[in-house]
Enzyme design. Structure first.
Site, PDB file in Angstrom:
ATOM      1  N   SER A   1       1.264  -1.126   0.134  1.00 16.70           N
ATOM      2  CA  SER A   1       0.303   0.202  -0.044  1.00 16.70           C
ATOM      3  C   SER A   1       0.947   1.023   0.000  1.00 16.70           C
ATOM      4  O   SER A   1       1.664   1.431  -0.985  1.00 16.70           O
ATOM      5  CB  SER A   1      -0.851   0.223   1.229  1.00 16.70           C
ATOM      6  OG  SER A   1      -1.880   0.900   1.338  1.00 16.70           O
TER       7      SER A   1
ATOM      8  N   ASP B   1      -9.956  -3.661  -5.996  1.00 13.03           N
ATOM      9  CA  ASP B   1      -9.846  -3.592  -5.054  1.00 13.03           C
ATOM     10  C   ASP B   1     -10.472  -1.560  -4.972  1.00 13.03           C
ATOM     11  O   ASP B   1      -9.748  -1.270  -4.953  1.00 13.03           O
ATOM     12  CB  ASP B   1      -8.255  -3.199  -5.113  1.00 13.03           C
ATOM     13  CG  ASP B   1      -7.742  -2.460  -3.863  1.00 13.03           C
ATOM     14  OD1 ASP B   1      -7.549  -2.132  -2.937  1.00 13.03           O
ATOM     15  OD2 ASP B   1      -5.800  -2.551  -3.862  1.00 13.03           O
TER      16      ASP B   1
ATOM     17  N   HIS C   1      -7.335  -5.170  -0.523  1.00  9.67           N
ATOM     18  CA  HIS C   1      -6.449  -4.347  -0.312  1.00  9.67           C
ATOM     19  C   HIS C   1      -4.619  -5.176  -0.037  1.00  9.67           C
ATOM     20  O   HIS C   1      -4.099  -4.177   0.603  1.00  9.67           O
ATOM     21  CB  HIS C   1      -6.725  -3.452   0.268  1.00  9.67           C
ATOM     22  CG  HIS C   1      -5.614  -2.551  -0.218  1.00  9.67           C
ATOM     23  ND1 HIS C   1      -5.674  -1.381  -2.133  1.00  9.67           N
ATOM     24  CD2 HIS C   1      -4.950  -1.434   0.824  1.00  9.67           C
ATOM     25  CE1 HIS C   1      -4.025  -0.649  -1.088  1.00  9.67           C
ATOM     26  NE2 HIS C   1      -4.059  -0.520  -0.076  1.00  9.67           N
TER      27      HIS C   1
END
Length: 267
Positions: free
Chosen positions: A95, A217, A245
């Site tokens: 991320s 996502d 995610h």
């Protein structure tokens, strides 16, 4: 300064292997990589750490002026690499840590020789000709909710971020991870994350790079993965058979296979 203590650094795996640094995302800690470790430890030296303000890091080291932008977290990563005298390490970032890895590689190119970006996003906010997945109102609402009621925000957002509604235990784990973070420190990290724009930084990446995206996502839609891939010359884009995610938790086999294959090609 004791960097190992500050960032709760863990070193494991094969001391003769190439070093792989695993960096967690917002609201998480190094434990989120526990399903990735078995795929790496036989052949690679693996370094894990917690950003200041996350996990079991030294909360006393937190300074809002340092961590109000992603550069502060990138400096954490570089200082971990320096403390261990890492050379040519592979930085695996989940991320927001994917962009932190880009910044860290720019700060210390001799330390980081390749990047793996797991569900990356260089900008979460939509822009002209760019879809980040969130409008300005979305981001304002998200941050206002987080700042006014962090525990409530965590309970509401974690299942959405994780996806995989048929496996509620995954969302529950992410919620618990969020709730374990200090709300004031999480607020600073959230603003640094969701208001960041690292699109120009992608153009400076010169090392081998793997971009991993999921089929669905809500945080980093497919358009973002395509953008990152196109912005980094020579990068490889892999679309995992995974939703949500956090594919290293929801689809560890597919995620590990992609990472290990990329690492093998670097030899």
């Amino acid at each position: 300064m004791d960097i190992a203590r500050r960032n709760n650094v863990t070193v494991t795996g094969n001391p003769q292997g190439r070093t792989v640094v695993l960096a967690h995302g917002f609201g998480c800690d190094q434990n989120m990589w526990r399903l990735t470790l078995p795929a790496l430890v036989e052949d690679y030296r693996v370094v894990l750490f917690d950003y200041v303000g996350s996990g079991r890091s030294d909360a006393a080291a937190f300074a809002e002026d340092r961590y109000a932008c992603l550069d502060g977290y990138a400096r954490d990563a570089v200082e971990v690499c320096e403390a261990l005298d890492l050379r040519d390490a592979v930085f695996v970032g989940h991320s927001v840590s994917a962009m932190i890895g880009v910044l860290a590689a720019g700060m210390a190119p001799e330390r980081i020789g390749a990047l793996v970006m797991v569900a990356p996003s260089p900008r979460y906010l939509d822009d002209d000709g760019y879809r980040g997945g969130f409008s300005a109102d979305d981001i304002d609402e998200l941050l206002a909710s987080l700042e006014s009621n962090y525990l409530g925000w965590s309970a509401a957002m974690a299942p959405l971020i994780m996806g995989n509604s048929d496996r509620p235990e995954l969302g529950e784990e992410l919620k618990n991870s969020f709730c374990a973070s200090d709300p004031d420190m999480a607020r600073v990290f959230a603003r640094a994350t969701f208001l960041s724009d690292s699109r120009e930084d992608l153009k400076s990446v010169k090392v081998p790079t793997l971009v991993l995206e999921c089929t669905q996502d809500v945080i980093a839609p497919r358009e973002v993965g395509a953008f990152v891939h196109q912005a980094i010359a020579g990068s490889t884009l892999v679309t995992l058979d995974a939703t949500g995610h956090c594919p290293h938790l929801s689809a560890p086999e597919a995620t590990n296979e992609a990472i290990v294959s990329f690492l093998a090609d670097l030899r």
